[in-house]
Design a protein around this motif. Sequence first.
Motif, PDB file in Angstrom:
ATOM      1  N   PRO A 105       0.809  -1.227   0.000  1.00  0.00           N
ATOM      2  CA  PRO A 105       0.000   0.000   0.000  1.00  0.00           C
ATOM      3  C   PRO A 105       0.844   1.279   0.000  1.00  0.00           C
ATOM      4  CG  PRO A 105      -0.120  -1.108   2.135  1.00  0.00           C
ATOM      5  CD  PRO A 105       0.625  -2.030   1.211  1.00  0.00           C
ATOM      6  N   LEU A 106       2.133   1.197   0.342  1.00  0.00           N
ATOM      7  CA  LEU A 106       2.995   2.382   0.349  1.00  0.00           C
ATOM      8  C   LEU A 106       3.736   2.576  -0.972  1.00  0.00           C
ATOM      9  CD1 LEU A 106       4.668   1.859   3.860  1.00  0.00           C
ATOM     10  CD2 LEU A 106       2.740   3.358   3.300  1.00  0.00           C
ATOM     11  N   GLU A 137       8.617   3.288  -2.147  1.00  0.00           N
ATOM     12  CA  GLU A 137       7.731   3.651  -1.050  1.00  0.00           C
ATOM     13  C   GLU A 137       7.862   5.144  -0.834  1.00  0.00           C
ATOM     14  OE1 GLU A 137       8.586   1.295   2.387  1.00  0.00           O
ATOM     15  OE2 GLU A 137       7.662  -0.494   1.524  1.00  0.00           O
ATOM     16  N   GLY A 138       6.729   5.808  -0.654  1.00  0.00           N
ATOM     17  CA  GLY A 138       6.779   7.263  -0.504  1.00  0.00           C
ATOM     18  C   GLY A 138       5.746   7.785   0.448  1.00  0.00           C
ATOM     19  N   SER A 139       5.708   9.105   0.571  1.00  0.00           N
ATOM     20  CA  SER A 139       4.727   9.774   1.415  1.00  0.00           C
ATOM     21  C   SER A 139       3.343   9.612   0.776  1.00  0.00           C
ATOM     22  CB  SER A 139       5.092  11.248   1.564  1.00  0.00           C
ATOM     23  OG  SER A 139       5.127  11.857   0.290  1.00  0.00           O
ATOM     24  N   PRO A 140       2.272   9.887   1.558  1.00  0.00           N
ATOM     25  CA  PRO A 140       0.928   9.542   1.079  1.00  0.00           C
ATOM     26  C   PRO A 140       0.599  10.034  -0.332  1.00  0.00           C
ATOM     27  CG  PRO A 140       0.818  10.134   3.364  1.00  0.00           C
ATOM     28  CD  PRO A 140       2.251  10.365   2.930  1.00  0.00           C
ATOM     29  N   LYS A 141       1.036  11.191  -0.744  1.00  0.00           N
ATOM     30  CA  LYS A 141       0.716  11.621  -2.099  1.00  0.00           C
ATOM     31  C   LYS A 141       1.862  11.360  -3.088  1.00  0.00           C
ATOM     32  CE  LYS A 141      -2.987  14.687  -0.943  1.00  0.00           C
ATOM     33  NZ  LYS A 141      -3.355  16.024  -0.474  1.00  0.00           N
ATOM     34  N   ARG A 184       7.310  12.503  -1.721  1.00  0.00           N
ATOM     35  CA  ARG A 184       8.646  12.170  -1.210  1.00  0.00           C
ATOM     36  C   ARG A 184       8.841  10.667  -1.266  1.00  0.00           C
ATOM     37  NH1 ARG A 184       9.023  14.668   4.528  1.00  0.00           N
ATOM     38  NH2 ARG A 184      11.104  13.759   4.439  1.00  0.00           N
ATOM     39  N   ILE A 185      10.009  10.288  -1.706  1.00  0.00           N
ATOM     40  CA  ILE A 185      10.328   8.864  -1.794  1.00  0.00           C
ATOM     41  C   ILE A 185      11.218   8.502  -0.615  1.00  0.00           C
ATOM     42  CG2 ILE A 185      11.661   7.177  -3.105  1.00  0.00           C
ATOM     43  CD1 ILE A 185      10.584   8.696  -5.633  1.00  0.00           C
ATOM     44  N   TYR A 186      10.800   7.512   0.145  1.00  0.00           N
ATOM     45  CA  TYR A 186      11.569   7.111   1.321  1.00  0.00           C
ATOM     46  C   TYR A 186      12.596   6.037   0.983  1.00  0.00           C
ATOM     47  CZ  TYR A 186       7.888   9.633   3.780  1.00  0.00           C
ATOM     48  OH  TYR A 186       7.015  10.574   4.204  1.00  0.00           O
ATOM     49  N   ARG A 187      12.169   5.072   0.245  1.00  0.00           N
ATOM     50  CA  ARG A 187      13.102   4.002  -0.128  1.00  0.00           C
ATOM     51  C   ARG A 187      12.470   3.178  -1.250  1.00  0.00           C
ATOM     52  NH1 ARG A 187      12.504  -1.345   3.520  1.00  0.00           N
ATOM     53  NH2 ARG A 187      10.265  -1.387   3.565  1.00  0.00           N
ATOM     54  N   LYS A 188      13.307   2.371  -1.855  1.00  0.00           N
ATOM     55  CA  LYS A 188      12.812   1.500  -2.893  1.00  0.00           C
ATOM     56  C   LYS A 188      11.895   0.439  -2.285  1.00  0.00           C
ATOM     57  CE  LYS A 188      14.376  -1.064  -6.846  1.00  0.00           C
ATOM     58  NZ  LYS A 188      13.026  -1.614  -6.790  1.00  0.00           N
ATOM     59  N   CYS A 189      10.832   0.119  -2.963  1.00  0.00           N
ATOM     60  CA  CYS A 189       9.952  -0.952  -2.488  1.00  0.00           C
ATOM     61  C   CYS A 189      10.733  -2.268  -2.506  1.00  0.00           C
ATOM     62  CB  CYS A 189       8.718  -1.053  -3.387  1.00  0.00           C
ATOM     63  SG  CYS A 189       7.621  -2.410  -2.946  1.00  0.00           S
ATOM     64  N   MET A 190      10.649  -3.013  -1.400  1.00  0.00           N
ATOM     65  CA  MET A 190      11.415  -4.259  -1.301  1.00  0.00           C
ATOM     66  C   MET A 190      10.554  -5.496  -1.560  1.00  0.00           C
ATOM     67  SD  MET A 190      14.386  -3.119  -0.793  1.00  0.00           S
ATOM     68  CE  MET A 190      15.381  -4.525  -0.261  1.00  0.00           C
ATOM     69  N   ASN A 191       9.342  -5.282  -2.026  1.00  0.00           N
ATOM     70  CA  ASN A 191       8.499  -6.450  -2.325  1.00  0.00           C
ATOM     71  C   ASN A 191       9.102  -7.264  -3.463  1.00  0.00           C
ATOM     72  OD1 ASN A 191       6.799  -5.435  -0.378  1.00  0.00           O
ATOM     73  ND2 ASN A 191       4.943  -5.809  -1.570  1.00  0.00           N
ATOM     74  N   MET A 192       8.820  -8.549  -3.416  1.00  0.00           N
ATOM     75  CA  MET A 192       9.431  -9.464  -4.367  1.00  0.00           C
ATOM     76  C   MET A 192       8.374 -10.336  -5.029  1.00  0.00           C
ATOM     77  SD  MET A 192      12.440 -12.139  -3.511  1.00  0.00           S
ATOM     78  CE  MET A 192      11.361 -13.538  -3.579  1.00  0.00           C
ATOM     79  N   PHE A 193       8.632 -10.688  -6.271  1.00  0.00           N
ATOM     80  CA  PHE A 193       7.736 -11.570  -7.014  1.00  0.00           C
ATOM     81  C   PHE A 193       8.520 -12.810  -7.433  1.00  0.00           C
ATOM     82  CE2 PHE A 193       6.531  -7.193  -7.814  1.00  0.00           C
ATOM     83  CZ  PHE A 193       5.174  -7.191  -7.582  1.00  0.00           C
ATOM     84  N   LYS A 194       7.948 -13.971  -7.163  1.00  0.00           N
ATOM     85  CA  LYS A 194       8.496 -15.208  -7.738  1.00  0.00           C
ATOM     86  C   LYS A 194       7.573 -15.611  -8.861  1.00  0.00           C
ATOM     87  CE  LYS A 194      10.951 -17.586  -4.044  1.00  0.00           C
ATOM     88  NZ  LYS A 194      10.927 -18.803  -3.200  1.00  0.00           N
ATOM     89  N   ILE A 195       8.135 -15.803 -10.038  1.00  0.00           N
ATOM     90  CA  ILE A 195       7.275 -16.117 -11.179  1.00  0.00           C
ATOM     91  C   ILE A 195       7.624 -17.476 -11.773  1.00  0.00           C
ATOM     92  CG2 ILE A 195       6.813 -13.712 -11.794  1.00  0.00           C
ATOM     93  CD1 ILE A 195       8.927 -14.010 -14.008  1.00  0.00           C
TER      94      ILE A 195
END
Length: 131
Positions: free
Chosen positions: A71-72, A105-109, A112-123
């Motif tokens: 969601p972020l 990942e960023g602030s609600p709108k 600002r970017i806080y960090r790279k999203c670390m979610n991962m996909f296995k395909i």
Amino acid sequence: MVIRKRQKASDIFRETNLVFSEKVSFEVAFPTIKNLSVHVEHYGHGITRWNKDRYYNKDNQPGEYIDCSNPLCYNGGFSIGSILREMIRNNEIEKIDSLLCDGNEGSPKGRRIYRKCMNMFKIRIKLEYIN
Ligand SMILES: [Zn+2]
């Protein structure tokens, strides 16, 4: 004697197009593929057992991008379309891979970017080609 109302070419065209429109994108994009099976396992923020696994095939096509469920995360996910095109170019029938989300990942709108999203996909992808 049964007399049927004659269909006009435009009637047939209209009906054909209605049937067509649901399938045409896949067949135009991947004319050499008879069927595909794609399993995407998603790991990380915002992932529960309800949205962890996604399955796709020719009747339930993945679309160009698979979205990140964090969601972020902004602009997150990955391009399944480019992976499929590369497989087809190389005549591959199966691919197992792990990918990191492209988003941040960023602030609600999203200002600002806080960090790279670390979610991962296995395909896991399997392709069946038309001979
Ligand atoms: Zn993400």
